[in-house]
Design an enzyme around this catalytic site. Sequence first.
Site, PDB file in Angstrom:
ATOM      1  N   HIS A 171       0.853  -1.197   0.000  1.00  0.00           N
ATOM      2  CA  HIS A 171       0.000   0.000   0.000  1.00  0.00           C
ATOM      3  C   HIS A 171       0.888   1.246   0.000  1.00  0.00           C
ATOM      4  CE1 HIS A 171      -2.731   3.129   1.088  1.00  0.00           C
ATOM      5  NE2 HIS A 171      -2.186   3.298   2.272  1.00  0.00           N
ATOM      6  N   ASN A 182      -2.620   8.721  -2.557  1.00  0.00           N
ATOM      7  CA  ASN A 182      -3.000   7.730  -1.540  1.00  0.00           C
ATOM      8  C   ASN A 182      -4.519   7.753  -1.374  1.00  0.00           C
ATOM      9  OD1 ASN A 182      -3.554   6.262   0.759  1.00  0.00           O
ATOM     10  ND2 ASN A 182      -1.983   7.238   2.039  1.00  0.00           N
TER      11      ASN A 182
END
Length: 395
Positions: free
Chosen positions: A315, A348
């Site tokens: 991530h 993000n």
Amino acid sequence: MAATVHLAGVINESQQTPRPNGSAAVLAIGTANPANCLRQDEYPDWYFRVTNSDHLTTLKNKMKRICEKSGIKKRYFHYTDETIAAHPEFLDRAAPSLDARLRITESAVPELAAAAAKRAIAEWERPATDITHLVLATNSIAHAPGADLRVAALLSLRPDVQRTLLCFHGCYSGCSALRVARDLAESSRGARVLVASCEVVTSLSFRTPDEASPEALVAAALFSDGAGAAVVGADPESPAERPMFYMVAASQATLPGTERAMSMRLGSSGYDFGLSAEIPALLRGAIAGCLVEALAPLGLVDTGGGWNGLFSAVHPGGRAILDSCETALALEAGKLAASRHVLSEYGNMGGVTIFFVLDEIRRRQHQDGGQKEGGMVDCEWGVMLWVSARASPSR
Ligand SMILES: CC(C)(COP(=O)(O)OP(=O)(O)OC[C@H]1O[C@@H](n2cnc3c(N)ncnc32)[C@H](O)[C@@H]1OP(=O)(O)O)[C@@H](O)C(=O)NCCC(=O)NCCSC(=O)/C=C/c1ccc(O)cc1
């Protein structure tokens, strides 16, 4: 609450629903973003202008430094200039704005999630009515009946689809949703789980920059809106069902004493994010140990060459997060290319981002015919923070 009847059956062991023989796999992926796309190098000028904050030159220059070092080229937002002009209360920290923000996200979340899910179902090439379970993860709503019900309606899923809504799992919500989908897919034969993650969290957090909140400035420089979806199932039922990642194990580790390092708090003026500057270092110190513990039960050990024998779907919480993983795991250059690419192109998007990373990894697998950048495709095993995955040998 919606009028939903929940039944739990208890049956004799010999009459149990048969379980699948194989591991759950990701069978299809879809992604979506809102239309408003802003370039990262132009964002500080835009942000300080629309918030009437151009006089805060020190803070603006700090944001420019953060944006320059963010590894992000562009980000997507549900809000537009018109949204901000229509909601002066979004700029005033003292004014209550939560109701107006939640009214925006209440419709935006299911619509964006359904857009990504439609693409996943189209790639899956089976009717939406074959979906048996829906798992939706989001940090962007606070209402019931939740966005899962609306997504089911928008996609015309069958009325008895079993829905699970995961809220407030922060940036790991995508991994949580995939972990739950895996468990569901492996618990009854024929289960086909539509798993989706959606964030329009910037509509809940957009506000005037504040010298007293440098962490909010970091959040304003990194976060972005989007949705990702996947169809998950075990034991492919037709040649059209092509497993791309088998999810063979899932684990979760919490570092003691770090409860305050990362936080989200929904208040009368929207979200406040806590993002400690220590996060990249905390990750650097812990990631190798966590990996050893998670992978040892699978017989995967570092035999001296580091972790370069695995492909990695990390991530991309921030450029420094990826740098920390690369350093701590002694990864070869390019090993996190998919994560860096997604960070650069989308920012993000919280838990949504991992779907984009998986999508990018499989795209690179196809494009490069096995000769990919960074030794990604010839690795049979991979690790997704935090779900371990194995690439299908048939792909
Ligand atoms: C792009 C950053 C923000 C800046 O780049 P840098 O290389 O560190 O640059 P600098 O050290 O020069 O910092 C630029 C400025 O930003 C400031 N800064 C720098 N982090 C801060 C700060 N957290 N507060 C407040 N000022 C700051 C820093 O003090 C400095 O201020 P100044 O001296 O005035 O220029 C970089 O630090 C970065 O990527 N940080 C990570 C951001 C972050 O915490 N992301 C996580 C979001 S949550 C998430 O997605 C979950 C991830 C996750 C993934 C895997 C896991 O296993 C678990 C979790």
